[in-house]
Design a protein around this motif. Structure first.
Motif, PDB file in Angstrom:
ATOM      1  N   SER A 248     -42.518   8.425  37.276  1.00 26.16           N
ATOM      2  CA  SER A 248     -41.216   8.594  37.929  1.00 26.16           C
ATOM      3  C   SER A 248     -40.833   7.326  38.689  1.00 26.16           C
ATOM      4  CB  SER A 248     -41.241   9.800  38.879  1.00 26.16           C
ATOM      5  OG  SER A 248     -42.320   9.689  39.803  1.00 26.16           O
ATOM      6  N   GLY A 249     -41.813   6.703  39.342  1.00 22.55           N
ATOM      7  CA  GLY A 249     -41.547   5.443  40.032  1.00 22.55           C
ATOM      8  C   GLY A 249     -41.175   4.334  39.072  1.00 22.55           C
ATOM      9  N   LEU A 250     -41.839   4.288  37.921  1.00 20.78           N
ATOM     10  CA  LEU A 250     -41.533   3.281  36.907  1.00 20.78           C
ATOM     11  C   LEU A 250     -40.127   3.484  36.341  1.00 20.78           C
ATOM     12  CD1 LEU A 250     -42.609   0.895  35.253  1.00 20.78           C
ATOM     13  CD2 LEU A 250     -43.505   2.537  33.587  1.00 20.78           C
ATOM     14  N   ALA A 251     -39.721   4.736  36.176  1.00 15.30           N
ATOM     15  CA  ALA A 251     -38.376   5.031  35.672  1.00 15.30           C
ATOM     16  C   ALA A 251     -37.310   4.516  36.639  1.00 15.30           C
ATOM     17  CB  ALA A 251     -38.217   6.534  35.449  1.00 15.30           C
ATOM     18  N   ILE A 252     -37.517   4.734  37.934  1.00 16.95           N
ATOM     19  CA  ILE A 252     -36.577   4.240  38.949  1.00 16.95           C
ATOM     20  C   ILE A 252     -36.513   2.718  38.904  1.00 16.95           C
ATOM     21  CG2 ILE A 252     -36.104   4.082  41.421  1.00 16.95           C
ATOM     22  CD1 ILE A 252     -37.528   6.798  41.719  1.00 16.95           C
ATOM     23  N   PHE A 253     -37.683   2.089  38.826  1.00 17.17           N
ATOM     24  CA  PHE A 253     -37.755   0.625  38.807  1.00 17.17           C
ATOM     25  C   PHE A 253     -37.007   0.045  37.612  1.00 17.17           C
ATOM     26  CE2 PHE A 253     -39.990  -3.067  36.976  1.00 17.17           C
ATOM     27  CZ  PHE A 253     -39.746  -3.996  37.970  1.00 17.17           C
ATOM     28  N   LEU A 254     -37.232   0.594  36.424  1.00 14.72           N
ATOM     29  CA  LEU A 254     -36.594   0.068  35.220  1.00 14.72           C
ATOM     30  C   LEU A 254     -35.084   0.274  35.250  1.00 14.72           C
ATOM     31  CD1 LEU A 254     -39.122   1.110  32.420  1.00 14.72           C
ATOM     32  CD2 LEU A 254     -38.686  -1.184  33.315  1.00 14.72           C
ATOM     33  N   ALA A 255     -34.641   1.433  35.723  1.00 19.23           N
ATOM     34  CA  ALA A 255     -33.206   1.706  35.781  1.00 19.23           C
ATOM     35  C   ALA A 255     -32.499   0.738  36.721  1.00 19.23           C
ATOM     36  CB  ALA A 255     -32.961   3.151  36.226  1.00 19.23           C
ATOM     37  N   VAL A 256     -33.053   0.547  37.904  1.00 18.12           N
ATOM     38  CA  VAL A 256     -32.463  -0.377  38.869  1.00 18.12           C
ATOM     39  C   VAL A 256     -32.510  -1.807  38.338  1.00 18.12           C
ATOM     40  CG1 VAL A 256     -32.653  -1.333  41.198  1.00 18.12           C
ATOM     41  CG2 VAL A 256     -33.020   1.108  40.816  1.00 18.12           C
ATOM     42  N   LEU A 257     -33.616  -2.173  37.700  1.00 13.34           N
ATOM     43  CA  LEU A 257     -33.762  -3.519  37.141  1.00 13.34           C
ATOM     44  C   LEU A 257     -32.706  -3.796  36.071  1.00 13.34           C
ATOM     45  CD1 LEU A 257     -35.361  -6.185  36.834  1.00 13.34           C
ATOM     46  CD2 LEU A 257     -36.807  -4.996  35.152  1.00 13.34           C
ATOM     47  N   GLY A 258     -32.473  -2.839  35.188  1.00 12.74           N
ATOM     48  CA  GLY A 258     -31.507  -3.029  34.109  1.00 12.74           C
ATOM     49  C   GLY A 258     -30.117  -3.337  34.630  1.00 12.74           C
ATOM     50  N   PHE A 259     -29.634  -2.541  35.581  1.00 12.12           N
ATOM     51  CA  PHE A 259     -28.298  -2.774  36.124  1.00 12.12           C
ATOM     52  C   PHE A 259     -28.256  -4.029  36.987  1.00 12.12           C
ATOM     53  CE2 PHE A 259     -27.889   1.798  35.168  1.00 12.12           C
ATOM     54  CZ  PHE A 259     -26.682   1.776  34.492  1.00 12.12           C
ATOM     55  N   ALA A 260     -29.369  -4.344  37.654  1.00 11.88           N
ATOM     56  CA  ALA A 260     -29.419  -5.557  38.473  1.00 11.88           C
ATOM     57  C   ALA A 260     -29.324  -6.809  37.611  1.00 11.88           C
ATOM     58  CB  ALA A 260     -30.705  -5.579  39.296  1.00 11.88           C
ATOM     59  N   LEU A 261     -29.990  -6.809  36.467  1.00 10.74           N
ATOM     60  CA  LEU A 261     -29.938  -7.960  35.564  1.00 10.74           C
ATOM     61  C   LEU A 261     -28.522  -8.191  35.041  1.00 10.74           C
ATOM     62  CD1 LEU A 261     -33.229  -7.437  33.499  1.00 10.74           C
ATOM     63  CD2 LEU A 261     -32.780  -9.203  35.216  1.00 10.74           C
ATOM     64  N   ILE A 262     -27.850  -7.112  34.669  1.00 11.96           N
ATOM     65  CA  ILE A 262     -26.472  -7.228  34.170  1.00 11.96           C
ATOM     66  C   ILE A 262     -25.538  -7.675  35.285  1.00 11.96           C
ATOM     67  CG2 ILE A 262     -24.518  -5.970  33.205  1.00 11.96           C
ATOM     68  CD1 ILE A 262     -26.521  -4.158  31.792  1.00 11.96           C
ATOM     69  N   GLY A 263     -25.675  -7.064  36.456  1.00 10.58           N
ATOM     70  CA  GLY A 263     -24.817  -7.412  37.583  1.00 10.58           C
ATOM     71  C   GLY A 263     -24.994  -8.847  38.027  1.00 10.58           C
ATOM     72  N   ASP A 264     -26.241  -9.313  38.042  1.00  8.93           N
ATOM     73  CA  ASP A 264     -26.506 -10.695  38.436  1.00  8.93           C
ATOM     74  C   ASP A 264     -25.888 -11.677  37.449  1.00  8.93           C
ATOM     75  OD1 ASP A 264     -28.012 -12.698  40.108  1.00  8.93           O
ATOM     76  OD2 ASP A 264     -28.984 -13.073  38.187  1.00  8.93           O
ATOM     77  N   TYR A 265     -25.993 -11.378  36.172  1.00  8.23           N
ATOM     78  CA  TYR A 265     -25.413 -12.247  35.139  1.00  8.23           C
ATOM     79  C   TYR A 265     -23.890 -12.301  35.275  1.00  8.23           C
ATOM     80  CZ  TYR A 265     -23.983 -14.000  30.569  1.00  8.23           C
ATOM     81  OH  TYR A 265     -23.399 -14.735  29.558  1.00  8.23           O
ATOM     82  N   LEU A 266     -23.246 -11.138  35.433  1.00  9.27           N
ATOM     83  CA  LEU A 266     -21.795 -11.095  35.525  1.00  9.27           C
ATOM     84  C   LEU A 266     -21.298 -11.793  36.789  1.00  9.27           C
ATOM     85  CD1 LEU A 266     -21.093  -7.423  34.358  1.00  9.27           C
ATOM     86  CD2 LEU A 266     -20.755  -9.535  33.057  1.00  9.27           C
ATOM     87  N   SER A 267     -22.044 -11.650  37.882  1.00  9.62           N
ATOM     88  CA  SER A 267     -21.648 -12.289  39.140  1.00  9.62           C
ATOM     89  C   SER A 267     -21.715 -13.806  39.021  1.00  9.62           C
ATOM     90  CB  SER A 267     -22.549 -11.816  40.283  1.00  9.62           C
ATOM     91  OG  SER A 267     -22.415 -10.428  40.483  1.00  9.62           O
ATOM     92  N   GLU A 268     -22.778 -14.314  38.393  1.00 11.13           N
ATOM     93  CA  GLU A 268     -22.924 -15.760  38.240  1.00 11.13           C
ATOM     94  C   GLU A 268     -21.890 -16.318  37.261  1.00 11.13           C
ATOM     95  OE1 GLU A 268     -26.641 -17.500  37.562  1.00 11.13           O
ATOM     96  OE2 GLU A 268     -27.658 -16.473  39.208  1.00 11.13           O
ATOM     97  N   GLU A 269     -21.584 -15.554  36.215  1.00 12.54           N
ATOM     98  CA  GLU A 269     -20.576 -16.009  35.256  1.00 12.54           C
ATOM     99  C   GLU A 269     -19.217 -16.131  35.927  1.00 12.54           C
ATOM    100  OE1 GLU A 269     -20.631 -16.876  31.786  1.00 12.54           O
ATOM    101  OE2 GLU A 269     -22.655 -17.232  32.513  1.00 12.54           O
ATOM    102  N   LYS A 270     -18.936 -15.204  36.849  1.00 15.45           N
ATOM    103  CA  LYS A 270     -17.653 -15.243  37.555  1.00 15.45           C
ATOM    104  C   LYS A 270     -17.589 -16.452  38.461  1.00 15.45           C
ATOM    105  CE  LYS A 270     -13.712 -14.132  39.252  1.00 15.45           C
ATOM    106  NZ  LYS A 270     -12.502 -14.430  38.461  1.00 15.45           N
ATOM    107  N   LEU A 271     -18.747 -16.742  39.101  1.00 12.05           N
ATOM    108  CA  LEU A 271     -18.787 -17.914  39.980  1.00 12.05           C
ATOM    109  C   LEU A 271     -18.665 -19.199  39.193  1.00 12.05           C
ATOM    110  CD1 LEU A 271     -21.594 -16.777  42.460  1.00 12.05           C
ATOM    111  CD2 LEU A 271     -19.121 -16.846  42.890  1.00 12.05           C
TER     112      LEU A 271
END
Length: 271
Positions: A248-271
């Motif tokens: 269950s902890g691994l599931a939370i980690f992977l879910a948060v990681l997936g959206f964080a990776l996408i969000g970080d990429y989109l934020s940097e592309e905008k900058l």
């Protein structure tokens, strides 16, 4: 060469994030078809280690952990997406009104949002969840309220900058309808900026929902939920029943990681 390598790494980051998120959506949608086990069914096979019969083992009540992780993905995604949708809609609307019209409305809204922003998001969500009660809708609303100040400040700042642009002033001079100025000339240019924050917010919402459930304020039992299962499983850390909390902890980690990776990429592309 270093720039090329960096661009390749960012693309790998994006593809990894997309892969994780798509995988999460697939198991949320098709979870019932991936296992025949009932996630809330109690059995005598308590604390069974991972095996061919129970891939992730069973918990203290003999419930299949693999089934609970699959079904828990549906709860986490539903709550987080609903919370972000409400938070983005309310925060964007209030930010547009405050930034465009200004005056006393702007001052009142800024004071309210600053007061809310002073509280940590999880603490604010805990407060409203305790007031509203448990349940998917109530938890989503509580998390959404915690997100409103973030989107309000972001949109308001963008509006204050855009409304001074020549094309907006020209539109006002030529009597372009107000709704068209706000939604086409101001809101549309803001959307790319919101995209990166939106992805990060979904991951944050998943983490917040898990935190509320961990504290017993999320969806009521026996509904499969990653945070609740992590809270229950922590009691067996010292008893060598590691599978009760690891998956269950691994599931939370992977879910948060997936959206964080996408969000970080989109934020940097905008900058």
């Amino acid at each position: 060469m270093s720039r090329v390598c960096r661009m390749n790494l960012k693309k790998v980051q994006l593809f990894l994030g997309i892969f994780i998120v798509v995988f999460l959506i697939v198991i949320a949608l098709f979870g019932p078809y991936l296992t025949s086990a009932d996630p809330i069914a109690i059995s005598n096979a308590t604390f069974s280690p991972p095996s061919s019969q129970h891939i992730f083992g069973t918990d203290a009540l003999g419930r299949d952990i693999f089934a609970r992780v699959l079904y828990g993905a549906r709860i986490s995604l539903l709550v987080s997406l609903l919370a972000v949708a409400i938070g983005v809609s309310a925060g964007t609307f209030l930010g547009l009104v405050s930034g465009f019209f200004g005056g006393i409305v702007d001052k009142v809204l800024v004071l309210m949002m600053d007061a809310m922003y002073a509280f940590p998001g999880l603490l604010l969500a805990i407060t409203f969840t305790a007031f509203l009660g448990q349940g998917i809708k109530n938890v989503a609303i509580a998390i959404a309220i915690a997100f409103i100040p973030t989107y309000f400040r972001l949109v308001r700042n963008q509006v204050l900058s855009l409304k001074r642009e020549p094309f907006v002033e020209a539109a006002q001079v030529f009597k372009v309808p107000l709704w068209k100025i706000i939604f086409i000339y101001i809101l549309l240019p803001i959307i790319p900026t919101l995209a990166g924050i939106l992805a990060l917010s979904i991951g944050d919402a998943i983490l917040t929902e898990a935190g509320l459930s961990y504290l017993g304020l999320g969806v009521p039992p026996p509904t499969p939920d990653w945070g609740a299962d992590l809270s229950t499983g922590q009691h067996y850390i010292l008893q060598d029943y590691w599978w009760c909390f690891v998956f269950s902890g691994l599931a939370i980690f992977l879910a948060v990681l997936g959206f964080a990776l996408i969000g970080d990429y989109l934020s940097e592309e905008k900058l």
